[in-house]
Motif scaffolding. Structure first.
Motif, mmCIF file in Angstrom:
data_model
loop_
_atom_site.group_PDB
_atom_site.id
_atom_site.type_symbol
_atom_site.label_atom_id
_atom_site.label_comp_id
_atom_site.label_asym_id
_atom_site.label_seq_id
_atom_site.Cartn_x
_atom_site.Cartn_y
_atom_site.Cartn_z
ATOM 1 N N GLY A 1 0.750 -1.122 -0.243
ATOM 2 C CA GLY A 1 0.057 0.251 0.075
ATOM 3 C C GLY A 1 0.838 1.258 0.135
ATOM 4 O O GLY A 1 0.384 2.203 -0.733
ATOM 5 N N ILE A 2 1.916 1.415 0.614
ATOM 6 C CA ILE A 2 2.546 2.707 0.748
ATOM 7 C C ILE A 2 3.599 2.398 -0.301
ATOM 8 O O ILE A 2 4.237 3.710 -0.764
ATOM 9 N N SER A 3 4.021 1.533 -0.921
ATOM 10 C CA SER A 3 4.672 1.640 -2.165
ATOM 11 C C SER A 3 4.200 1.855 -3.389
ATOM 12 O O SER A 3 4.800 1.988 -4.575
ATOM 13 N N MET A 4 2.961 1.591 -3.460
ATOM 14 C CA MET A 4 1.905 1.751 -4.735
ATOM 15 C C MET A 4 1.834 3.221 -5.176
ATOM 16 O O MET A 4 1.443 3.977 -4.271
ATOM 17 N N PRO A 5 2.521 3.618 -6.319
ATOM 18 C CA PRO A 5 2.145 4.987 -6.767
ATOM 19 C C PRO A 5 0.603 5.181 -6.762
ATOM 20 O O PRO A 5 -0.241 4.163 -7.388
ATOM 21 N N VAL A 6 -0.012 6.120 -6.208
ATOM 22 C CA VAL A 6 -1.613 6.360 -6.355
ATOM 23 C C VAL A 6 -2.015 6.657 -7.494
ATOM 24 O O VAL A 6 -3.169 5.866 -7.850
ATOM 25 N N TYR A 7 -1.098 7.144 -8.520
ATOM 26 C CA TYR A 7 -1.616 7.491 -9.894
ATOM 27 C C TYR A 7 -1.753 6.072 -10.634
ATOM 28 O O TYR A 7 -2.539 5.813 -11.507
ATOM 29 N N TRP A 8 -0.838 5.086 -10.417
ATOM 30 C CA TRP A 8 -0.814 3.809 -10.916
ATOM 31 C C TRP A 8 -2.135 3.025 -10.457
ATOM 32 O O TRP A 8 -2.824 2.512 -11.135
ATOM 33 N N TRP B 1 24.502 8.303 12.474
ATOM 34 C CA TRP B 1 24.533 7.784 10.851
ATOM 35 C C TRP B 1 23.431 6.733 10.759
ATOM 36 O O TRP B 1 22.746 6.616 9.824
ATOM 37 N N ALA B 2 23.166 6.136 11.820
ATOM 38 C CA ALA B 2 22.220 4.624 11.709
ATOM 39 C C ALA B 2 20.910 5.003 11.056
ATOM 40 O O ALA B 2 20.534 5.032 9.935
ATOM 41 N N PRO B 3 20.400 5.983 11.811
ATOM 42 C CA PRO B 3 18.794 6.432 11.427
ATOM 43 C C PRO B 3 19.149 7.261 10.144
ATOM 44 O O PRO B 3 17.672 7.308 9.390
ATOM 45 N N ILE B 4 20.182 7.960 9.948
ATOM 46 C CA ILE B 4 20.069 8.826 8.743
ATOM 47 C C ILE B 4 19.993 7.764 7.606
ATOM 48 O O ILE B 4 19.397 7.911 6.585
ATOM 49 N N ILE B 5 20.997 6.848 7.706
ATOM 50 C CA ILE B 5 20.937 5.809 6.546
ATOM 51 C C ILE B 5 19.513 5.311 6.220
ATOM 52 O O ILE B 5 19.197 5.024 4.966
ATOM 53 N N VAL B 6 18.939 4.801 7.361
ATOM 54 C CA VAL B 6 17.580 4.129 7.152
ATOM 55 C C VAL B 6 16.863 5.090 6.425
ATOM 56 O O VAL B 6 15.787 4.909 5.547
ATOM 57 N N GLN B 7 16.610 6.402 6.987
ATOM 58 C CA GLN B 7 15.807 7.548 6.504
ATOM 59 C C GLN B 7 16.150 7.593 4.991
ATOM 60 O O GLN B 7 15.224 7.932 4.190
ATOM 61 N N ALA B 8 17.355 7.752 4.593
ATOM 62 C CA ALA B 8 17.835 8.005 3.367
ATOM 63 C C ALA B 8 16.989 7.087 2.361
ATOM 64 O O ALA B 8 16.787 7.339 1.229
ATOM 65 N N THR B 9 17.417 5.679 2.639
ATOM 66 C CA THR B 9 16.886 4.716 2.041
ATOM 67 C C THR B 9 15.457 4.502 1.793
ATOM 68 O O THR B 9 14.981 4.777 0.508
ATOM 69 N N ILE B 10 14.469 5.029 2.731
ATOM 70 C CA ILE B 10 13.211 4.911 2.510
ATOM 71 C C ILE B 10 12.711 6.561 1.676
ATOM 72 O O ILE B 10 11.948 6.265 0.980
ATOM 73 N N SER B 11 13.573 7.349 1.996
ATOM 74 C CA SER B 11 13.347 8.600 1.190
ATOM 75 C C SER B 11 13.470 8.570 -0.294
ATOM 76 O O SER B 11 12.802 8.999 -1.162
ATOM 77 N N ILE B 12 14.559 7.569 -0.586
ATOM 78 C CA ILE B 12 14.593 7.182 -2.068
ATOM 79 C C ILE B 12 13.458 6.793 -2.839
ATOM 80 O O ILE B 12 12.887 7.220 -3.718
ATOM 81 N N GLY B 13 12.682 5.905 -1.703
ATOM 82 C CA GLY B 13 11.268 5.512 -2.491
ATOM 83 C C GLY B 13 10.383 6.736 -2.416
ATOM 84 O O GLY B 13 9.615 6.584 -3.442
ATOM 85 N N ILE B 14 10.399 7.521 -1.679
ATOM 86 C CA ILE B 14 9.361 8.760 -1.729
ATOM 87 C C ILE B 14 9.785 9.512 -2.852
ATOM 88 O O ILE B 14 9.078 9.919 -3.851
ATOM 89 N N THR B 15 11.206 9.846 -3.034
ATOM 90 C CA THR B 15 11.644 10.800 -4.026
ATOM 91 C C THR B 15 11.277 10.174 -5.548
ATOM 92 O O THR B 15 10.724 10.718 -6.441
ATOM 93 N N ILE B 16 11.293 8.958 -5.522
ATOM 94 C CA ILE B 16 10.981 8.027 -6.728
ATOM 95 C C ILE B 16 9.453 8.379 -7.181
ATOM 96 O O ILE B 16 9.082 8.631 -8.286
ATOM 97 N N LEU B 17 8.533 8.001 -6.116
ATOM 98 C CA LEU B 17 7.351 8.194 -6.286
ATOM 99 C C LEU B 17 6.929 9.660 -6.563
ATOM 100 O O LEU B 17 5.995 9.992 -7.501
ATOM 101 N N VAL B 18 7.451 10.747 -5.755
ATOM 102 C CA VAL B 18 7.202 12.076 -6.297
ATOM 103 C C VAL B 18 7.740 12.601 -7.432
ATOM 104 O O VAL B 18 6.904 13.120 -8.457
ATOM 105 N N ALA B 19 8.575 12.176 -8.000
ATOM 106 C CA ALA B 19 9.512 12.429 -9.307
ATOM 107 C C ALA B 19 8.574 11.930 -10.343
ATOM 108 O O ALA B 19 8.304 12.326 -11.347
ATOM 109 N N ALA B 20 8.229 10.455 -10.299
ATOM 110 C CA ALA B 20 7.168 10.064 -11.205
ATOM 111 C C ALA B 20 5.941 10.484 -11.412
ATOM 112 O O ALA B 20 5.369 10.558 -12.510
ATOM 113 N N GLY B 21 5.410 11.014 -10.233
ATOM 114 C CA GLY B 21 4.250 11.911 -10.142
ATOM 115 C C GLY B 21 4.329 13.115 -10.939
ATOM 116 O O GLY B 21 3.332 13.251 -11.751
#
Lengths: 305, 278, 349
Positions: free
Chosen positions: A139-146, B191-211
Motif C-alpha cells: 500500500g505505501i509503495s504503490m504509486p496512487v496514480y498507478w 548515521w544509522a537512522p540517517i541511512i535508514v531514512q535516506a533509503t526510505i526517502s529514495i522510495g518517496i523521491t521516486i514516487l514524487v518524481a514519477a508523479g
C-alpha cells in the motif's frame, strides 16, 4: 491546557505567515515580468499595466508583500489569469470536492488502518500479521496514480461497474476514495503496528498482566491509548502526503477538486490560482494539525499541566 | 551478531536488495539487453500489444515499452537518488545546527521546517517545477527540496539526544571545538537512522518524481522516464492498458525495494537490541 | 517450619531465551519452597536468573523469545505451568501479586492511579461496584501511606514521585490480600533516602495481608533486614539456601562467602575488601560442572568442579549448598582473612 492550545495556535499563525511568504516568493521567482505573469499570456499591454498599478508591482518588494498579506486577510486572492474570475471563487467552487475526497481518505484510512495495525500487533508473527504487514508495505509503495489507473482498467473499463472519471454520479467517489484510502490505511496500519509493538513491551503492560487483566483488555484498555499517541501525531504530519495523494488522484479521475485545478493552472501558467491553491492546501494542513494537537492533549494526560 | 549479519539474514531486505541489483544491472547493460532504441519513433509499429518481438508491447509512437522501461531505470533511479542527496545535503546541516545550538537558531530553523512540512511534498515539488520549469535538474531540485524538512527533523532529534550524552560533555570539557564535537561525536552517532531514512526517502523521491512525470511536469519527452510513460499510457488506457501497466509496475517494484531495504536496515541498525535482564 | 506444608513449591524449573547470539539458559533446574507467611529472599548478581525464575511462575516472561523448558510449580495442588491462560489469569494479582522494580514505567501513563488500583480488584470481582472499588482503592492508598488519598486517587502517574508510585504499586499488589507477594527489586530504582520508607511500607502491607513474600534483590543488606530465608543464585542455578542468619554467619558456598566478604563492614576496619575475580558466566555457553569454577578459589585444579554439576546438599539442618568441597569452607575463610588482614568469620560457626 489552554496555554498549550494557545501556544500551538501561535505557532500555527507563524507557520501560516511563513507560508504566505513562500507563496508570495514563488511568483517573484518566476522569470519575466510579474505583471505579465499575473495578467496572463493573453492579456493586452493595457491589462498588464493595469495589473501592475492595481497590485502595486512597481512598489518595493516589502510593500508588495504587505499589500499581498492585507489582501489575503480581506479574502482577496486576486484574479485568475485564465477566467478573470476571483481566485477565491475558482477555489471555492472546487474546494468541497477536495475536502470530500480527503475526508473519505482520512476517515476510512484512520479507522481501517488502526484496526489493521492492532490486529497485526496482537497476532505478531502469525499469518494475520504477515498478511497485514505485506499488504501495508504494498500500500505505501504503490504509486496512487498507478493504482488509480489499475482500478479504472478493472472496474470501469473491463467490468463497467463504476464511472472512470468525474464526480457526476453518486458512485463516482468510490474509485478515487479507494485509491486514496488504501494508501492511508497502509500508512496508518504500519504506524499503529509499530507503536503497539513498542507499547506491548512496556512495563505497565506487564503490570496489567500481573494484575490478571485479560489479554484483549490489556490490548484495548492499556496498550491502545498509549499506542495511539504517536500514531495521532503521525496522522497529522502525514495528512500532507494525503493531500499530495489527493492532487494526483484528482488528476487521474478528473475529479473536479482544487488538486486538478492546480495542475490545470500550472499548464495555463495561471499563477494567481496556483498561489491561492498553495495557500489553501497549507492552511488545510495547518488546521488539521492544530486539531490533532488539541486531540493529543485529550489523549495524553501529561499535557494538561 | 553484528548489524551486517543481521541485515544479511533479513529476508525482506535481501529481496529488496536483489530487486535493486537487478535494476542496476539492467540500467547499465540496457543497450545489450534490448535490440530496440528507446527514443526512435517507428510509427508503423505503434500501439502493438505484447508479442515475441515487443515483450511488453509498443507505445503510441511505436517505441518498445520494455526498452523504454529499461532505459528509464537510469533516469528514474538517478532522479530518486540525486534528489535524496540534495535533500540530505541541505537538511542534515540545518538539522545539526538546529539541534546543537538550540535557542533562536533552533526556533528559526524549526519554523522553516514547519512551513515546508505544511506543503505536501508533491505540491511543493509541483510549485517549484512550475516556477523553475521542467527538466532533469529542476525535477531533482524540486523533489530534493521537498524532502529537506524530513532530514532537518530527524537529525535535530538525533543531535538533541546525543548532545545530552556524557561523552559530548566530556569532549567539551577537554576543550574540543563545536565543529569537532559535531562531526566526531554527534554525527558519528547519528548515521544509522540517517541511512535508514535516506533509503526510505529514495522510495518517496521516486514516487514524487514519477508523479511529476505522470502529470507531464517532469523530464520532457522523449526521454524515457517511468512517470511520463505512465502519463502517456493514461491516454490509451481504454484500448492499450499495457502502456500504463508496465511502467507503473516498474515504479512500484523500485519503491517497494527501497522500502524493504529501509525496513531491513532499521531492524539491523536498531540500537535498542532486546536486552535480556535476569 | 518443617511441620507446615509449603505454600508454593518450585521444582526443577528451567527457562531459556532465544537470542540472535544463541540460546540463553537463564534458569537451570531451580527448586525451592515458599512457606506460609515467611519472607524468602532471592539474591544474586544481574544475570543470575533470579528475576526470570520468579517471573516464569506466572508466565510473565515474553514468549517468544522466552521458553519454560522444564519444571513444575505447585500451588494449591495445581501445577501453575500447566494452567490454561484463563486459569492463570484468575490467579494473577489475586493469589500471586507482584511489585515491580521500576515504578516510573510500571504504571500506565494514560490512566489515573486510582483507576489502576481499582482495576486490580474489579478484574477479579465483576460484582464489585465502581463506588465500592473506589472507596477501597482510597483506603489502600491510605494504608500504604499516600497522603490525601482521595485527591491522589484521581491523579495520573506523572503527578506522583517515585516513592509515591511505588507505594501505589504496593497498594495494587495487596488489593486482593494475596497469599503470595512477589517483590522484584522493589527499591532499586528509588532514591536511597526513600528506599527504607518504601521497604517499611512493603513489610507492613505484607503483614496486614498476611502474605508470604518472595523478595528479589542484589542487596544483601535488604535480605538481612527483611528475609527469613535466603536463596543465593549464580549462573542460573541455586547455589545456597538456608535461614538468613545461618547463611550469613556460616556461608557454605564460596560464591556466597565472596559476596558477603566484598561488603564493607562497620564493625571492623578493613584496608582492602576481598573481591571475586573474573566475570559473571556466559549463559549461552555456561561453564561445565559448577558454573562458579572459573572464579572459585576452592577449585584448586580439581576436575570434579569442572566436570560435575554439584547437587544441592544439606550441610547443616535446613541449610543447603551446591559445592563439592563445603568441608574446606572454614579453611578458605581463614585464608582470605589472613590475606586482607581482617577476621571474616562471623562467629557462631
Amino acid at each position: 491546557m489552554l496555554t498549550y492550545i494557545a501556544r500551538r495556535l501561535a505557532v500555527s499563525v507563524v507557520t501560516l505567515l511563513g507560508v504566505t511568504i513562500i507563496a508570495f516568493g514563488l511568483v517573484q521567482m518566476l522569470p519575466g515580468d510579474p505583471a505579465r505573469t499575473i495578467a496572463g499570456l493573453m492579456a493586452s499591454e493595457d491589462e498588464v499595466e493595469r495589473v501592475r498599478t492595481r497590485m502595486g508591482l512597481d512598489e518595493p518588494l516589502g510593500t508588495q508583500y504587505v499589500q499581498f498579506l492585507g489582501n489575503i486577510v480581506k479574502g482577496d486572492l486576486g484574479q485568475s489569469a485564465r477566467t478573470r474570475r476571483p481566485v477565491t471563487q475558482e477555489i471555492g467552487a472546487r474546494l468541497p470536492k477536495t475536502i470530500e475526497l480527503a475526508a473519505v481518505g482520512t476517515i476510512v484510512g484512520a479507522v481501517l488502518g488502526i484496526i489493521g495495525g492492532v490486529i497485526a500487533a496482537r497476532f505478531r508473527n502469525r499469518p494475520a500479521d504477515h498478511a497485514i504487514s505485506i499488504g501495508s508495505l504494498i500500500g505505501i509503495s504503490m504509486p496512487v496514480y498507478w493504482l488509480g489507473l489499475l482500478l479504472i482498467m478493472v472496474f470501469a473499463v473491463n467490468l463497467g461497474w463504476l464511472p472512470a472519471a468525474g464526480a457526476g454520479r453518486r458512485t463516482s467517489i468510490i474509485l478515487p476514495g479507494i485509491t486514496i484510502g488504501l494508501f492511508t490505511i497502509a500508512l496508518v496500519a504500519r504506524m499503529t503496528r509499530a507503536s503497539m509493538l513498542e507499547v506491548l513491551e512496556q512495563d505497565y503492560v506487564r503490570t496489567a498482566f500481573a494484575k490478571g487483566v485479560a489479554n484483549r483488555n490489556v490490548v484495548y484498555r492499556h496498550a491502545l491509548r498509549n499506542a495511539f499517541i504517536p500514531v495521532l501525531t503521525v496522522i497529522g504530519i502525514q495528512f500532507g502526503s494525503l493531500l499530495g495523494g489527493a492532487v494526483l488522484t484528482e488528476f487521474v479521475f478528473a475529479w473536479p477538486g482544487i488538486g486538478r485545478l492546480m495542475v490545470d493552472s500550472i499548464f495555463a501558467r495561471d499563477f494567481p490560482v496556483v498561489q491561492g491553491i498553495i495557500l489553501v492546501f497549507a492552511l488545510m494542513f495547518i488546521v488539521v494539525n492544530l486539531i490533532v494537537d488539541i486531540l493529543y492533549s485529550y489523549v495524553n494526560p501529561k499535557i494538561q499541566y | 551478531m553484528d548489524s551486517w549479519a543481521r541485515f544479511r539474514t533479513h529476508k525482506p531486505a535481501m529481496l529488496g536488495a536483489a530487486i535493486l541489483v537487478l535494476y542496476t544491472l539492467l540500467a547499465i547493460f540496457a543497450p545489450w539487453v534490448t535490440p530496440h532504441d528507446p527514443v526512435q519513433q517507428q510509427l508503423v509499429q505503434s500501439l502493438q500489444t505484447p508479442s515475441a518481438e515487443f515483450w511488453l508491447g509498443t507505445d503510441h509512437l511505436g517505441r518498445d515499452v520494455l526498452t523504454r522501461i529499461l532505459y528509464g531505470t537510469r533516469i528514474s533511479l538517478f532522479i530518486g537518488i540525486a534528489a535524496v542527496v540534495v535533500g540530505m545535503g541541505i537538511g542534515i546541516p540545518l538539522g545539526v545546527v538546529s539541534g546543537f545550538y538550540g535557542r533562536a537558531t533552533d526556533m528559526v530553523i524549526q519554523r522553516i521546517a514547519d512551513i515546508m512540512f505544511s506543503f505536501p511534498s508533491i505540491l511543493l515539488a509541483l510549485a517549484l517545477v512550475a516556477v523553475l520549469g521542467v527538466g532533469l535538474n529542476n525535477v531533482i531540485i524540486a523533489v530534493g527540496v521537498a524532502i529537506i524538512p524530513i532530514f532537518i527533523r530527524l537529525v535535530r532529534g538525533q543531535v538533541l539526544a546525543v548532545r545530552e550524552e556524557a561523552y559530548v560533555d566530556a569532549a567539551r570539557a577537554i576543550g574540543a571545538s563545536d565543529l569537532r564535537i559535531l562531526v566526531r561525536h554527534v554525527l558519528a552517532n547519528s548515521w544509522a537512522p540517517i541511512i535508514v531514512q535516506a533509503t526510505i526517502s529514495i522510495g518517496i523521491t521516486i514516487l514524487v518524481a514519477a508523479g511529476l512525470g505522470f502529470l507531464g511536469l517532469g523530464v520532457p519527452s522523449p526521454t524515457p522516464e517511468w512517470g511520463a510513460m505512465l502519463g502517456e499510457g493514461r491516454n490509451y488506457i481504454y484500448s492499450h492498458p499495457h502502456m500504463s501497466t508496465f511502467p507503473g509496475l516498474a515504479i512500484f517494484l523500485a519503491v517497494i525495494a527501497f522500502n524493504l531495504m529501509g525496513d531491513g536496515l532499521r531492524d539491523a541498525l536498531d540500537p535498542r537490541l532486546r536486552a535480556l535482564e535476569a | 517450619m518443617s511441620a507446615t506444608e509449603p505454600l508454593l513449591e518450585v521444582d526443577g524449573l528451567s527457562v531459556e531465551f532465544d537470542t540472535p547470539e544463541g540460546v540463553v539458559k537463564a534458569v537451570r533446574d531451580v527448586s525451592w519452597n515458599l512457606m506460609p507467611g515467611e519472607t524468602l529472599g532471592i539474591v544474586g548478581e544481574s544475570g543470575s536468573g533470579k528475576s526470570v525464575s520468579v517471573m516464569s511462575l506466572m508466565k510473565l516472561i515474553p514468549t517468544p523469545p522466552g521458553r519454560i523448558v522444564a519444571g513444575e510449580v505447585r500451588f494449591r495442588d495445581r501445577d501453575l505451568l500447566k494452567l490454561s491462560r484463563f486459569q492463570l489469569r484468575k490467579l494473577r494479582g489475586k493469589d500471586l501479586a507482584m511489585v515491580f522494580q521500576d515504578p516510573m514505567s510500571s504504571l500506565n501513563p494514560v490512566q489515573t492511579v486510582g483507576r489502576q488500583i481499582a482495576e486490580a480488584m474489579t478484574v477479579h470481582d465483576s460484582k464489585l461496584s465502581d463506588n465500592e472499588a473506589r472507596r477501597r482503592s482510597i483506603e489502600l492508598l491510605e494504608v500504604v501511606g499516600v497522603p490525601q488519598a482521595d485527591v491522589r486517587f484521581k491523579q495520573y502517574p506523572h503527578q506522583f514521585s517515585g516513592g509515591m508510585r511505588q507505594r501505589a504499586m504496593i497498594a495494587m499488589a495487596i488489593a486482593n490480600r494475596p497469599p503470595i507477594l512477589i517483590a522484584d527489586e522493589p527499591t532499586t530504582a528509588l532514591d536511597v533516602t526513600i528506599q527504607a520508607q518504601v521497604m517499611e511500607v512493603l513489610k507492613d502491607a505484607q503483614k496486614k495481608a498476611g502474605a508470604a513474600m518472595v523478595l528479589i534483590t542484589h542487596d544483601l543488606g535488604l535480605i538481612a533486614e527483611m528475609a527469613d530465608r535466603v536463596i543465593v543464585m549464580y549462573g542460573g542455578r541455586v547455589v545456597e539456601v538456608g535461614d538468613v542468619r545461618t547463611v550469613f554467619h556460616n556461608p557454605q558456598h564460596p560464591y556466597t562467602f565472596g559476596l558477603m566478604a566484598s561488603l564493607p563492614r562497620l564493625d571492623t576496619q578493613t584496608e582492602t575488601l576481598p573481591t571475586i575475580p573474573g566475570q559473571p558466566p556466559s549463559l549461552i555457553t555456561p561453564p561445565t560442572g559448577c558454573a562458579f569454577h572459573p572464579r572459585c578459589r576452592l577449585k584448586r585444579d580439581r576436575l570434579d568442579c569442572e566436570q560435575d554439576v554439584p547437587p544441592l546438599r544439606e550441610v547443616t539442618t535446613e541449610h543447603f549448598s551446591a559445592c563439592h568441597h563445603t568441608d574446606e569452607m572454614d579453611q578458605l575463610i581463614e585464608e582470605v582473612s589472613a590475606e586482607v588482614g581482617t577476621d571474616l568469620t562471623r562467629g557462631e560457626s
